[in-house]
Scaffold this motif. Structure first.
Motif, PDB file in Angstrom:
ATOM      1  N   SER A   1       0.847  -1.200   0.000  1.00 18.57           N
ATOM      2  CA  SER A   1       0.000   0.000   0.000  1.00 18.57           C
ATOM      3  C   SER A   1       0.877   1.243   0.000  1.00 18.57           C
ATOM      4  CB  SER A   1      -0.914  -0.009   1.229  1.00 18.57           C
ATOM      5  OG  SER A   1      -0.133  -0.012   2.418  1.00 18.57           O
ATOM      6  N   GLY A   2       0.233   2.407   0.067  1.00 15.16           N
ATOM      7  CA  GLY A   2       0.970   3.661   0.120  1.00 15.16           C
ATOM      8  C   GLY A   2       1.260   4.228  -1.252  1.00 15.16           C
ATOM      9  N   VAL A   3       2.109   5.240  -1.288  1.00 22.99           N
ATOM     10  CA  VAL A   3       2.509   5.873  -2.541  1.00 22.99           C
ATOM     11  C   VAL A   3       3.624   5.041  -3.176  1.00 22.99           C
ATOM     12  CG1 VAL A   3       3.462   7.939  -3.617  1.00 22.99           C
ATOM     13  CG2 VAL A   3       1.877   8.148  -1.682  1.00 22.99           C
ATOM     14  N   ALA A   4       3.465   4.726  -4.439  1.00 22.67           N
ATOM     15  CA  ALA A   4       4.447   3.887  -5.134  1.00 22.67           C
ATOM     16  C   ALA A   4       5.585   4.762  -5.659  1.00 22.67           C
ATOM     17  CB  ALA A   4       3.787   3.122  -6.266  1.00 22.67           C
ATOM     18  N   THR A   5       6.441   5.231  -4.746  1.00 21.56           N
ATOM     19  CA  THR A   5       7.585   6.036  -5.154  1.00 21.56           C
ATOM     20  C   THR A   5       8.616   5.148  -5.838  1.00 21.56           C
ATOM     21  OG1 THR A   5       8.759   5.685  -3.078  1.00 21.56           O
ATOM     22  CG2 THR A   5       7.240   7.560  -3.172  1.00 21.56           C
ATOM     23  N   GLU A   6       9.508   5.761  -6.585  1.00 20.91           N
ATOM     24  CA  GLU A   6      10.530   4.985  -7.278  1.00 20.91           C
ATOM     25  C   GLU A   6      11.369   4.180  -6.287  1.00 20.91           C
ATOM     26  OE1 GLU A   6      14.361   5.636 -10.271  1.00 20.91           O
ATOM     27  OE2 GLU A   6      13.029   7.315  -9.797  1.00 20.91           O
ATOM     28  N   LYS A   7      11.734   4.789  -5.165  1.00 17.28           N
ATOM     29  CA  LYS A   7      12.544   4.103  -4.161  1.00 17.28           C
ATOM     30  C   LYS A   7      11.807   2.895  -3.583  1.00 17.28           C
ATOM     31  CE  LYS A   7      15.051   4.986   0.193  1.00 17.28           C
ATOM     32  NZ  LYS A   7      14.355   4.019   1.059  1.00 17.28           N
ATOM     33  N   THR A   8      10.546   3.090  -3.226  1.00 16.04           N
ATOM     34  CA  THR A   8       9.758   1.994  -2.657  1.00 16.04           C
ATOM     35  C   THR A   8       9.589   0.859  -3.653  1.00 16.04           C
ATOM     36  OG1 THR A   8       8.542   3.471  -1.185  1.00 16.04           O
ATOM     37  CG2 THR A   8       7.509   1.360  -1.702  1.00 16.04           C
ATOM     38  N   VAL A   9       9.293   1.217  -4.890  1.00 14.42           N
ATOM     39  CA  VAL A   9       9.066   0.200  -5.917  1.00 14.42           C
ATOM     40  C   VAL A   9      10.329  -0.620  -6.155  1.00 14.42           C
ATOM     41  CG1 VAL A   9       8.578  -0.139  -8.370  1.00 14.42           C
ATOM     42  CG2 VAL A   9       7.187   1.445  -7.029  1.00 14.42           C
ATOM     43  N   ARG A  10      11.454   0.039  -6.223  1.00 16.15           N
ATOM     44  CA  ARG A  10      12.699  -0.694  -6.472  1.00 16.15           C
ATOM     45  C   ARG A  10      13.057  -1.597  -5.287  1.00 16.15           C
ATOM     46  NH1 ARG A  10      14.766   0.048 -11.067  1.00 16.15           N
ATOM     47  NH2 ARG A  10      14.332   1.922 -12.292  1.00 16.15           N
ATOM     48  N   GLU A  11      12.787  -1.128  -4.090  1.00 21.62           N
ATOM     49  CA  GLU A  11      13.041  -1.973  -2.919  1.00 21.62           C
ATOM     50  C   GLU A  11      12.150  -3.210  -2.944  1.00 21.62           C
ATOM     51  OE1 GLU A  11      12.401   0.651   0.348  1.00 21.62           O
ATOM     52  OE2 GLU A  11      14.430   1.505   0.276  1.00 21.62           O
ATOM     53  N   LYS A  12      10.875  -3.015  -3.298  1.00 14.43           N
ATOM     54  CA  LYS A  12       9.949  -4.152  -3.385  1.00 14.43           C
ATOM     55  C   LYS A  12      10.396  -5.122  -4.475  1.00 14.43           C
ATOM     56  CE  LYS A  12       7.005  -2.777  -0.231  1.00 14.43           C
ATOM     57  NZ  LYS A  12       6.803  -3.537   1.025  1.00 14.43           N
ATOM     58  N   ALA A  13      10.842  -4.565  -5.607  1.00 14.05           N
ATOM     59  CA  ALA A  13      11.277  -5.410  -6.716  1.00 14.05           C
ATOM     60  C   ALA A  13      12.521  -6.215  -6.344  1.00 14.05           C
ATOM     61  CB  ALA A  13      11.556  -4.554  -7.952  1.00 14.05           C
ATOM     62  N   GLU A  14      13.464  -5.579  -5.668  1.00 13.28           N
ATOM     63  CA  GLU A  14      14.682  -6.278  -5.262  1.00 13.28           C
ATOM     64  C   GLU A  14      14.370  -7.390  -4.262  1.00 13.28           C
ATOM     65  OE1 GLU A  14      17.187  -3.188  -3.806  1.00 13.28           O
ATOM     66  OE2 GLU A  14      17.538  -2.314  -5.790  1.00 13.28           O
TER      67      GLU A  14
END
Length: 219
Positions: free
Chosen positions: A165-178
């Motif tokens: 959930s939350g705002v899908a910032t570039e940093k958050t998305v990349r952390e989730k992807a990694e």
């Protein structure tokens, strides 16, 4: 009010959950039909999601539909995007590219909307709307009046998926992807390509109530 609170009221892609791992799922999605538009974000003042307007006009989400039939295309969810570093090339089957002519057909918007950049010219982005499931072949979908819009078939595909959930910032998305990639490889899945981001809610949904997913194609 429901959408503000995160309620998803549009059609979402059917899928089969093949496996539930530690914080992720393996899903299989059946073939579907999509509308695509490839563009340079510079044309939209650097906005990588700028192409949304072109596809939204095709289905009639913003008013009179820019297609050749008198039928509105329902919107679906999620909207799927990727950057040039995390793109997925979508196999193309029977593209339909048309010029103007005939009366417009409003097409209901579905989701996901997929934005990709895979194997495109440098800096280019491809955004994709998955059309409602009633369209099973590209030739069944309303023909676009804008020649930049292509209708194509998306084949069956399998993804590892993590939801957040939350705002899908570039940093958050990349952390989730990694994190997802590491979990998939640890569990023996072969990663077939870069991740895509799926967003299920409009911008006015409260951030804590938004549904986002990072999806990585696997074998």
């Amino acid at each position: 009010m429901g959408m503000v609170l995160g309620k998803i009221t549009v059609e979402t892609p059917k899928h089969e959950v093949l496996h539930t791992g530690d914080g992720y799922e393996i899903r299989k999605y059946p073939p579907c039909v999509a509308a695509e538009y490839t563009y340079d974000p510079k044309e939209w003042k650097g906005n990588p999601d700028g192409g949304f307007t072109v596809l939204a006009n095709y289905i009639g989400a913003l008013g009179k539909p820019h297609n050749t039939k008198p039928e509105k295309i329902a919107m679906t969810a999620p909207v799927i995007t990727s950057s040039s570093e995390s793109s997925e090339k979508i196999a193309m089957t029977a593209p339909v590219i048309t010029t103007t002519g005939g009366e417009p057909e409003p097409v209901a918007m579905t989701a996901p909307v997929i934005t990709t950049d895979g194997q495109q010219a440098s800096g280019k982005v491809t955004m994709q709307f998955l059309l409602p499931s009633k369209y099973t072949r590209p030739e069944e979908a309303p023909r676009p009046m804008d020649e930049r819009v292509v209708i194509r078939e998306v084949p069956e595909r399998k993804f590892g998926v993590v939801r957040f959930s939350g705002v899908a910032t570039e940093k958050t998305v990349r952390e989730k992807a990694e994190g997802l990639r590491a979990a998939l490889e640890k569990d023996g899945y072969a990663v077939k390509g870069p991740f895509v981001l799926a967003r299920y809610n409009p911008p006015f949904t409260l951030p804590p109530l938004r549904t986002n997913e990072v999806m990585i194609p696997v074998e």
